[in-house]
Design an enzyme around this catalytic site. Structure first.
Site, PDB file in Angstrom:
ATOM      1  N   ARG A   1       0.851  -1.187   0.000  1.00  0.00           N
ATOM      2  CA  ARG A   1       0.000   0.000   0.000  1.00  0.00           C
ATOM      3  C   ARG A   1       0.896   1.250   0.000  1.00  0.00           C
ATOM      4  O   ARG A   1       1.980   1.243   0.598  1.00  0.00           O
ATOM      5  CB  ARG A   1      -0.893   0.041   1.255  1.00  0.00           C
ATOM      6  CG  ARG A   1      -2.034  -0.974   1.237  1.00  0.00           C
ATOM      7  CD  ARG A   1      -3.099  -0.634   0.192  1.00  0.00           C
ATOM      8  NE  ARG A   1      -4.221  -1.556   0.242  1.00  0.00           N
ATOM      9  CZ  ARG A   1      -4.370  -2.607  -0.564  1.00  0.00           C
ATOM     10  NH1 ARG A   1      -3.475  -2.879  -1.496  1.00  0.00           N
ATOM     11  NH2 ARG A   1      -5.445  -3.387  -0.459  1.00  0.00           N
TER      12      ARG A   1
ATOM     13  N   HIS B   1      -1.295  -0.042  -9.603  1.00  0.00           N
ATOM     14  CA  HIS B   1      -1.971  -0.949  -8.653  1.00  0.00           C
ATOM     15  C   HIS B   1      -2.451  -2.212  -9.380  1.00  0.00           C
ATOM     16  O   HIS B   1      -3.640  -2.571  -9.323  1.00  0.00           O
ATOM     17  CB  HIS B   1      -3.120  -0.242  -7.937  1.00  0.00           C
ATOM     18  CG  HIS B   1      -3.508  -0.914  -6.651  1.00  0.00           C
ATOM     19  ND1 HIS B   1      -3.933  -0.235  -5.532  1.00  0.00           N
ATOM     20  CD2 HIS B   1      -3.536  -2.226  -6.297  1.00  0.00           C
ATOM     21  CE1 HIS B   1      -4.219  -1.087  -4.563  1.00  0.00           C
ATOM     22  NE2 HIS B   1      -3.986  -2.324  -5.007  1.00  0.00           N
TER      23      HIS B   1
END
Ligand code: NAP
Ligand code: GLV
Length: 312
Positions: free
Chosen positions: A227, A275
Site C-alpha cells: 500500500r 496498482h
C-alpha cells in the site's frame, strides 16, 4: 438468500457468472450508487465489497459475512461496519500467483541490472556490467503472510539469499526470518532488494521512511506492492536522489491514480505500475468466496477473518 456486490470496477457480470456457477441458489444483487437494484434488504446475507459507503452495510440486519474483494482490508477501516459481522480477506490462488509473478519479475529485473543496461543501450553503449552471483544477492520480504510466503517460495529456485520480516517469528526452510521491532534493523541492514508485502495498519503506516531506508545498504532497491501508505514519499525521493537507494518499483500510492504532478511520475529511478501487482480475477476468486459461504452454511467460520485488534 442473496449476496450484495459492490466494486469500483466494471466486473459485476463476470462475478455474477462465476458466483452462479459456484452457488446457483444464491441471488446476486449489484449495489449501484443509488442503491436501486438490491431488493429486500433482509435477503442480504453476504456482502462482497471494495469500498462501501460509510455505515451503509449497517442497513442489512441478516448479514453473516463481509468479504473483501482484495487481500487487503485497510480500505474498510473507515467504513463503520456492523459490529459482530466477520470481515473476510480474499485468499485466492490467482491473486497469490499474480503477486508472486510481479515480485519475481522485479527482483530479477534489478538483480540482472536491466535498468543499467537500458540506460546504456539508450546511449548507444554496448558492454557487459559486473554481475553478482544470486547466492550473494540478499532479497528480503516485509510481510510473511499468504503473499510474502508464496513469493519467497517462487524465488527459491533462483537461489537468492532470502530473508523475511513479520510481526511474529516464523520458521521457513531456506529463509532467514526476522520478527518484530527488534528484528527490523538487522533485517534491513542485510537487505539489498526489499519487497514490501505488509498490510496497512497503524503499526505499518510510514514504515518505509528516512530512518528505515538509511539502514538498507548503499544502492538497495525497493519494490512496494502493498500500500502507498507504507512509504513516506519525500523520504524515498531524497534517498533516491542522494544515491543511497538505487531505484524503486512502486505499484501503490497515497493517492490513486497517482497525480500527474507527483515527483514519482518523472523520476528516472522509479518504475510505476497502476496498482496491478495482483489483480482480483473473478474466475478464480469466486471459488474462494463460495468456499467460505459453503463453510458458513455448514456452521463453520469463514477464513481468514480479520482480527480487529491487529487490523489484518
Ligand atoms: P497476510 O496474510 O495478512 O500477511 C501479513 C503479513 O504481514 C504477516 O506475515 C504479518 O505478520 C505481517 N505483519 C503485519 N503487521 C506487521 C507488523 N506490525 N510488523 C511486522 N510484520 C507485520 O496478508 P497478505 O495476504 O500476504 O497481503 C499483504 C498485503 O498485500 C495486503 O494487506 C494488501 O495491502 C497487499 N496487496 C496488494 C496488492 C496489489 O495489487 N498491489 C494485491 C494484493 C494484496 P504475522 O505473520 O506475524 O501475523
Ligand atoms: C489489492 O490491492 C488487494 O488488496 O487485493
Amino acid at each position: 438468500m442473496a449476496l450484495l456486490f459492490s466494486s469500483q470496477g466494471d466486473d459485476a457480470d463476470l462475478w455474477r457468472h462465476n458466483m452462479a456457477t459456484e452457488l446457483p441458489d444464491l441471488d446476486f444483487r449489484v449495489w449501484t450508487p443509488d442503491g436501486q437494484d438490491i431488493g429486500d434488504a433482509n435477503d442480504i446475507e453476504y456482502a462482497l465489497v471494495w469500498k462501501p459507503r460509510k455505515g451503509a452495510l449497517k442497513e442489512f440486519q441478516n448479514l453473516k459475512a463481509i468479504f473483501s474483494l482484495g487481500a487487503g482490508v485497510d480500505h474498510l477501516a473507515g467504513a463503520d461496519l456492523p459490529k459482530g459481522v466477520p470481515v473476510v480477506r480474499l485468499v485466492d490462488r490467482g491473486l497469490t500467483q499474480g503477486m508472486s509473478e510481479y515480485v519475481a519479475y522485479w527482483v530479477l529485473h534489478h538483480h540482472r541490472r536491466f535498468d543499467a543496461y537500458a540506460d546504456m543501450i539508450a546511449e548507444n553503449g554496448w558492454q557487459r556490467l559486473a554481475q553478482k552471483d544470486a547466492h550473494g544477492r540478499r532479497v528480503g520480504i516485509m510481510g510473511l503472510g499468504v503473499l510474502g510466503r508464496d513469493a519467497l517460495e517462487k524465488l527459491k529456485p533462483f537461489e537468492f539469499d532470502l530473508a523475511g520480516w513479520s510481526r511474529t517469528p516464523k520458521t521457513i526452510p531456506g529463509v532467514k526470518s526476522f520478527a518484530g521491532e527488534d528484528g527490523l534493523q538487522e533485517f534491513l541492514k542485510r537487505t539489498e532488494i526489499l519487497v514490501c508485502l505488509l498490510p496497512l495498519t497503524p503499526e505499518t503506516t510510514s514504515i518505509i521512511n528516512a530512518q528505515t531506508l538509511a539502514l538498507l545498504p548503499e544502492g538497495a532497491y525497493l519494490i512496494n506492492a502493498a500500500r502507498g501508505g507504507h512509504v513516506v514519499d519525500n523520504d524515498l525521493i531524497e534517498a533516491l536522489d542522494s544515491g543511497h537507494i538505487g531505484g524503486a518499483t512502486l505499484d501503490v500510492f497515497h493517492t490513486e491514480p497517482l497525480p500527474d504532478d507527483h515527483p514519482f511520475r518523472a523520476h528516472p529511478k522509479v518504475h510505476l505500475t497502476p496498482h496491478i501487482a495482483s489483480i482480483t480475477m473473478p474466475e478464480t476468486a469466486a471459488r474462494a468466496v463460495a468456499d467460505n459461504i459453503r463453510r458458513i452454511r455448514k456452521g463453520e467460520p469463514p477464513e481468514p477473518v480479520v482480527d480487529p485488534e491487529t487490523g489484518y
